[in-house]
Design an enzyme around this catalytic site. Structure first.
Site, short mmCIF file in Angstrom:
data_model
loop_
_atom_site.label_atom_id
_atom_site.label_comp_id
_atom_site.label_asym_id
_atom_site.label_seq_id
_atom_site.Cartn_x
_atom_site.Cartn_y
_atom_site.Cartn_z
N SER A 1 34.97 42.13 41.57
CA SER A 1 35.64 40.91 41.09
C SER A 1 35.44 39.83 42.13
O SER A 1 35.28 40.13 43.32
CB SER A 1 37.14 41.18 40.92
OG SER A 1 37.84 39.97 40.76
N TYR B 1 44.66 44.54 44.69
CA TYR B 1 43.48 44.44 43.82
C TYR B 1 42.31 43.82 44.60
O TYR B 1 41.20 44.36 44.60
CB TYR B 1 43.83 43.57 42.61
CG TYR B 1 42.72 43.40 41.59
CD1 TYR B 1 42.44 44.39 40.66
CD2 TYR B 1 41.96 42.22 41.54
CE1 TYR B 1 41.45 44.22 39.70
CE2 TYR B 1 40.97 42.05 40.58
CZ TYR B 1 40.71 43.05 39.67
OH TYR B 1 39.71 42.88 38.73
#
Ligand code: NDP
Length: 256
Positions: free
Chosen positions: A145, A158
């Protein structure tokens, strides 16, 4: 042209029943690969397998939870049974998020994010290594990401798992180059999937996302899948250890 074909290739894509994973399964199968995928939901998996069969794609599936060690071992047993100990492509796509201020995370939440997003990838790479090596032409792709490259309000754990994946791609690229295995990381910005649909329903939030994005929209799963497929094709044979963003220009936008 063999450089732009996956005919005769075998692939494992984790989490292929929705979103980016679903698009990656279709893209690889469309280039001629035999694909195996997994998810935790048997009904949804069977519905997808039926759809792919109707489209003429060669896709099989297992119900498995890749956040558990036993789940990963069983999954890789199915893969070697199906593909005869030869795997060309591993796409580590499964990932999840819990959004909170850093001081509020519990130890359980930390473990869940680490095991689902990072440990699963690491262990699946270990388990797949002999199969990738014996294929003679292996490619690993991590679905990371942009949160692993720049700080975002998506949650610090995350971001840490995704940053670690990008570094892991560099380490494995160097360590396994001699085994003819390439390893790259793909870093998307907002993509329309079930993972973020609740966020993308908030018009004010989407406006803020778009204001930061030079291409002035969020992405589609297919727009990630096309890069993943490229990184698996012989056409990308000199590309390894890279983290490539699919972000409409977000990460290069200083102030625009
Ligand atoms: P979705 O939640 O839409 O899809 C996830 C897929 O993985 C589903 O098929 C799901 O099926 C499966 N899955 C989830 N957990 C497990 C598990 N433990 N074991 C096996 N299968 C599992 O996610 P996206 O497509 O949005 O995300 C895919 C990847 O892309 C993730 O790594 C995410 O971090 C990354 N990403 C996504 C972005 C976005 O904006 N959407 C942006 C940047 C990165 P089931 O739940 O039935 O098991």
């Amino acid at each position: 042209n063999g450089r732009w074909s996956l005919n005769g290739f075998t692939a494992l894509v984790t989490g292929g029943t929705r979103g980016i994973g679903y698009a990656v399964v279709e893209e690889l199968a469309g280039f001629g690969a035999k694909v195996h995928t997994c998810s935790r939901n048997e009904i949804e998996l069977n519905r997808c397998l039926q759809e792919w069969k109707q489209k003429g794609f060669q896709v099989t599936g297992s119900v498995s939870d890749v956040s558990s060690s036993e789940g990963r071992v069983k999954l890789m047993d199915s893969v070697s049974g199906l593909f005869g100990t030869k795997l060309n492509i591993l796409v580590n796509n499964v990932g999840t998020n819990i959004r909170k201020p850093s001081v509020e995370y519990t130890a359980e939440e930390y473990s869940k994010l680490m095991s689902t997003n990072l440990e699963s990838c690491y262990h699946l790479c270990q388990l797949a290594h002999p199969l990738l090596k014996s294929s003679g032409m292996g490619s690993i792709v991590f679905i990371s990401s942009v949160a692993g490259m720049v700080a975002l309000a998506t949650g610090s754990i995350y971001g840490a798992t995704k940053g670690a994946m990008n570094q892991l791609a560099k380490s494995l690229a160097c360590e396994w180059a001699k085994d003819h295995i390439r390893c790259n990381s793909v870093a998307p910005w907002y993509i329309k999937t079930s993972l973020v649909e609740h966020l993308l329903e908030d018009k004010e939030f989407v406006d803020r996302v778009i204001a930061r994005t030079p291409l002035r929209r969020v992405g589609e799963p297919q727009e990630v899948a096309s890069l993943v497929a490229y990184l698996c094709l012989p056409a990308s044979s000199y590309i390894t250890g890279q983290t490539i963003s699919v972000d409409g220009g977000m990460t290069v936008n200083g102030f625009f």
